[in-house]
Design a protein around this motif. Structure first.
Motif, PDB file in Angstrom:
ATOM      1  N   THR A 117       0.817  -1.199   0.000  1.00 22.66           N
ATOM      2  CA  THR A 117       0.000   0.000   0.000  1.00 22.66           C
ATOM      3  C   THR A 117       0.857   1.259   0.000  1.00 22.66           C
ATOM      4  OG1 THR A 117      -0.162   0.010   2.422  1.00 22.66           O
ATOM      5  CG2 THR A 117      -1.897  -1.132   1.215  1.00 22.66           C
ATOM      6  N   PRO A 154      -4.104   4.272  -0.673  1.00 21.44           N
ATOM      7  CA  PRO A 154      -5.259   4.700   0.122  1.00 21.44           C
ATOM      8  C   PRO A 154      -5.088   6.020   0.856  1.00 21.44           C
ATOM      9  CG  PRO A 154      -3.964   3.158   1.392  1.00 21.44           C
ATOM     10  CD  PRO A 154      -3.228   3.354   0.073  1.00 21.44           C
ATOM     11  N   ASN A 201      -7.895   8.403   1.804  1.00 21.77           N
ATOM     12  CA  ASN A 201      -8.809   8.043   2.891  1.00 21.77           C
ATOM     13  C   ASN A 201      -8.413   8.666   4.222  1.00 21.77           C
ATOM     14  OD1 ASN A 201     -10.191   6.387   1.075  1.00 21.77           O
ATOM     15  ND2 ASN A 201      -8.956   4.598   1.576  1.00 21.77           N
ATOM     16  N   ILE A 202      -7.145   9.066   4.367  1.00 28.07           N
ATOM     17  CA  ILE A 202      -6.683   9.636   5.628  1.00 28.07           C
ATOM     18  C   ILE A 202      -6.198  11.080   5.457  1.00 28.07           C
ATOM     19  CG2 ILE A 202      -6.098   7.399   6.633  1.00 28.07           C
ATOM     20  CD1 ILE A 202      -3.128   8.036   6.000  1.00 28.07           C
ATOM     21  N   GLY A 233      -9.036   4.958  -3.462  1.00 27.77           N
ATOM     22  CA  GLY A 233      -8.270   4.481  -2.312  1.00 27.77           C
ATOM     23  C   GLY A 233      -8.610   3.065  -1.902  1.00 27.77           C
ATOM     24  N   GLU A 234      -9.235   2.325  -2.798  1.00 28.87           N
ATOM     25  CA  GLU A 234      -9.654   0.960  -2.481  1.00 28.87           C
ATOM     26  C   GLU A 234      -8.569  -0.056  -2.831  1.00 28.87           C
ATOM     27  OE1 GLU A 234     -14.469   1.534  -3.189  1.00 28.87           O
ATOM     28  OE2 GLU A 234     -13.246   0.607  -4.756  1.00 28.87           O
TER      29      GLU A 234
END
Length: 271
Positions: free
Chosen positions: A121, A145, A148-149, A176-177
């Motif tokens: 990742t 991802p 996502n953050i 982001g998957e």
């Protein structure tokens, strides 16, 4: 007095598995092989050292544990938010060092094969995209991802967008998957997908084929590939033509062509 303090394990293990083939293993399984500043430095130095080693033909980049690499060490980076500048200097130095390490893999005259048995990742996915070839386990997955953050995967984007189509890259970056190994294969992020217990076998099989070729020719080709890829078409052909001329003048090209005509195996001089 004898020093009985424990010796820290190498963050990157280096092992010659066969003549000409070296396996590097990211060795922070408890930290999901996060790319701390120390790991980045050790991997960079090791790749440069192996690149200059005339006995090395191919490098395989693997990882210990269930995660190939989770990307940057976010705990390490977050710890520097208390710095007087809020961590800005550390963040900048980290991104610069990581980018330099990724460029060192591309610049290395030896092909680098990622052997991915787990999750990759963010900068870990960037590492896979940066390698020249990649073999993945059927159970592996890949993601960028950061979105996502609240931290868009901008540096992973550089390697990703140079390996897969823009639409596919944006899909990974914006959603982001996690991407399955099968989808990573269809996207063009990896070359081959195999059973989990066959990843190293497949990587070694590819490495052996490459290692049997002229090291000098492979180095010429790898460097030319990445350089021409960023050029306009006319410039790329002009550059590649010059590379071909210079390649034709090498001893190994002369030997290889003669061996082909004479229907025998070439004897490489690696020059």
């Amino acid at each position: 007095m004898q020093d009985l303090s424990p010796v820290a394990a190498p963050l990157v293990l280096a092992e010659t598995v066969e003549p000409g083939i070296v396996r590097l293993t990211l060795n922070r399984p408890a930290a999901r092989n996060a790319l701390s500043r120390a790991v980045i430095r050790e991997l960079h130095d090791t790749v440069e050292r192996l690149g200059a080693d005339l006995s090395v033909a191919v490098i395989i980049l693997a990882a210990s544990g269930k995660v190939y690499s989770s990307g940057h060490d976010l705990k390490e980076m977050t710890a520097h938010r208390v710095d007087s500048d809020g961590g800005e200097a550390f963040f900048r130095e980290t991104m610069t060092a990581c980018s330099a390490m990724m460029r060192a893999i591309v610049a290395c005259p030896k092909p680098v094969i990622a052997a991915v048995e787990g999750r990759a990742t963010a900068a870990g996915c960037q590492l896979v995209a940066t390698c020249d070839l990649a073999v993945a386990a059927e159970t592996a997955d890949f993601a960028t991802p950061g979105v996502n953050i609240g931290l868009f995967c901008s540096t992973p984007m550089v390697a990703l967008s140079r390996n897969i189509s823009r639409k596919r890259a944006m899909e990974m970056l914006l959603l982001g998957e996690a991407l399955s190994a099968a989808d990573a294969l269809s996207f063009g992020l990896v070359n081959r997908v195999v059973a989990p217990d066959k990843v190293m076998d497949e990587a070694l099989s590819m490495a052996r084929i490459i290692a049997a070729k002229s090291k000098a020719t492979v180095a010429i080709g790898k460097a030319a590939f990445y350089r021409q890829a960023e050029m306009p078409l006319d410039d790329a052909y002009a550059y590649a033509s010059e590379v071909m001329v210079n390649n034709m003048l090498t001893a190994d090209a002369g030997e290889g062509i003669c061996a082909f005509i004479e229907k025998r195996h070439p004897e490489w001089k690696d020059k």
